[in-house]
Design a protein around this motif. Structure first.
Motif, PDB file in Angstrom:
ATOM      1  N   THR A  26       1.794   6.053  -9.298  1.00  0.00           N
ATOM      2  CA  THR A  26       1.457   5.978 -10.715  1.00  0.00           C
ATOM      3  C   THR A  26       1.245   4.544 -11.184  1.00  0.00           C
ATOM      4  O   THR A  26       0.890   4.314 -12.336  1.00  0.00           O
ATOM      5  N   GLU A  27       1.454   3.579 -10.293  1.00  0.00           N
ATOM      6  CA  GLU A  27       1.255   2.183 -10.646  1.00  0.00           C
ATOM      7  C   GLU A  27      -0.233   1.878 -10.732  1.00  0.00           C
ATOM      8  O   GLU A  27      -1.034   2.386  -9.946  1.00  0.00           O
ATOM      9  N   PRO A  28      -0.631   1.023 -11.680  1.00  0.00           N
ATOM     10  CA  PRO A  28      -2.045   0.652 -11.760  1.00  0.00           C
ATOM     11  C   PRO A  28      -2.472  -0.122 -10.521  1.00  0.00           C
ATOM     12  O   PRO A  28      -1.684  -0.887  -9.961  1.00  0.00           O
ATOM     13  N   ALA A  29      -3.696   0.097 -10.088  1.00  0.00           N
ATOM     14  CA  ALA A  29      -4.194  -0.599  -8.895  1.00  0.00           C
ATOM     15  C   ALA A  29      -4.254  -2.093  -9.165  1.00  0.00           C
ATOM     16  O   ALA A  29      -4.564  -2.519 -10.284  1.00  0.00           O
TER      17      ALA A  29
ATOM     18  N   GLU B 273       0.845  -1.185   0.000  1.00  0.00           N
ATOM     19  CA  GLU B 273       0.000   0.000   0.000  1.00  0.00           C
ATOM     20  C   GLU B 273       0.885   1.241   0.000  1.00  0.00           C
ATOM     21  O   GLU B 273       1.733   1.397   0.861  1.00  0.00           O
ATOM     22  N   SER B 274       0.683   2.102  -0.971  1.00  0.00           N
ATOM     23  CA  SER B 274       1.490   3.318  -1.058  1.00  0.00           C
ATOM     24  C   SER B 274       1.163   4.245   0.101  1.00  0.00           C
ATOM     25  O   SER B 274       0.012   4.417   0.474  1.00  0.00           O
TER      26      SER B 274
ATOM     27  N   ASP C  63      -4.351 -10.066 -10.179  1.00  0.00           N
ATOM     28  CA  ASP C  63      -3.016  -9.810  -9.635  1.00  0.00           C
ATOM     29  C   ASP C  63      -2.809 -10.562  -8.325  1.00  0.00           C
ATOM     30  O   ASP C  63      -1.719 -11.097  -8.065  1.00  0.00           O
ATOM     31  N   PHE C  64      -3.841 -10.587  -7.483  1.00  0.00           N
ATOM     32  CA  PHE C  64      -3.734 -11.316  -6.218  1.00  0.00           C
ATOM     33  C   PHE C  64      -3.604 -12.821  -6.468  1.00  0.00           C
ATOM     34  O   PHE C  64      -2.786 -13.500  -5.833  1.00  0.00           O
TER      35      PHE C  64
END
Length: 239
Positions: A152-155, A144-145, A160-161
């Motif tokens: 700027t990374e795509p969510a 988590e940013s 992805d998980f």
């Protein structure tokens, strides 16, 4: 390749000076001297270790990088992993901070290079490279940013998980096979990030599971404890 260059000798002298103030440097100094001597005597494995060490510390950097790239082109897994790590974590030299600027890891170019090197090593059978691939998947899914507005990374998506879980579990399973080239430190890190994947409460996470998160967190803590105890046992006892 010249072994005892001006830059290398300067590095060794700096380490000797550090040893006069801190005994923890002695083991690394002894290792460096032994490695250089073996490389000078024609030991090819020692030469590769020696050049990798120099590259990681920014010593004779261009020549070291060229040597590693040549070996990587020949399919040498150790050279490929070294170049992958170099483009992931950068150059570190405790005696010359100017060396840190030799590789900027915060660029698309470095990320692409790291991915290419690790992928080739992975395709050649390196579990260590496989773990780093999996770690990247896990970090993308679970991290988590601190400043979401600057990210700027795509969510991450549900896929992805699932990809992170699959790649991490595959790497962990491969690490159990004889001849695995992975380090305990790398395994500790993948345990940690897999626990983060399961623990993530992101609404898109289809595999959120507190029990699995705790299981891998416990594996991480146990292995870390074993590594710390091993380090303590290897420390010399003052008489």
């Amino acid at each position: 390749m010249e072994i005892l260059t001006k830059e290398w000798n300067s590095y060794i002298e700096s380490m000797k000076n550090a040893f006069s103030e801190n005994r923890d440097w002695q083991e690394e100094l002894d290792g460096c001297l032994e490695m250089a001597e073996a490389a000078k005597n024609g030991d090819e494995d020692a030469l590769l270790d020696f050049v990798a060490y120099k590259a990681n510390h920014g010593i004779d950097f261009e020549e070291s990088l060229a040597f590693l790239n040549k070996k990587a082109d020949e399919g040498d897994i150790f050279a490929l992993k070294t170049l992958g790590f170099l483009n992931c974590v950068g150059v570190f030299n405790p005696f010359d901070e100017s060396k840190h600027s030799l590789v900027d890891i915060n660029t698309d170019e470095s990320e692409q290079k790291a991915t290419a090197y690790f992928k080739k090593a992975f395709d050649l059978g390196s579990v260590h490279a496989m773990v780093w691939f999996a770690m990247r998947d896990c970090i993308h899914a679970a991290a988590e940013s601190e400043n979401p507005e600057e990210n700027t990374e795509p969510a991450p998506s549900a896929k992805d998980f699932l990809k992170a879980e699959k790649s991490a579990l595959k790497a962990i399973e491969e690490s159990k096979k004889p001849g695995c080239d992975c380090t305990p430190e790398a395994m500790s890190t993948i345990y940690y990030w897999l626990s983060r994947v399961y623990a993530s409460k992101n609404p898109v996470n289809p595999i959120h599971d507190e029990e699995k998160a705790k299981y891998w967190e416990n594996k991480y803590e146990k292995l870390n404890q074993e590594l710390e105890e091993s380090d303590e046992e290897s420390q010399p006892i003052d008489e």
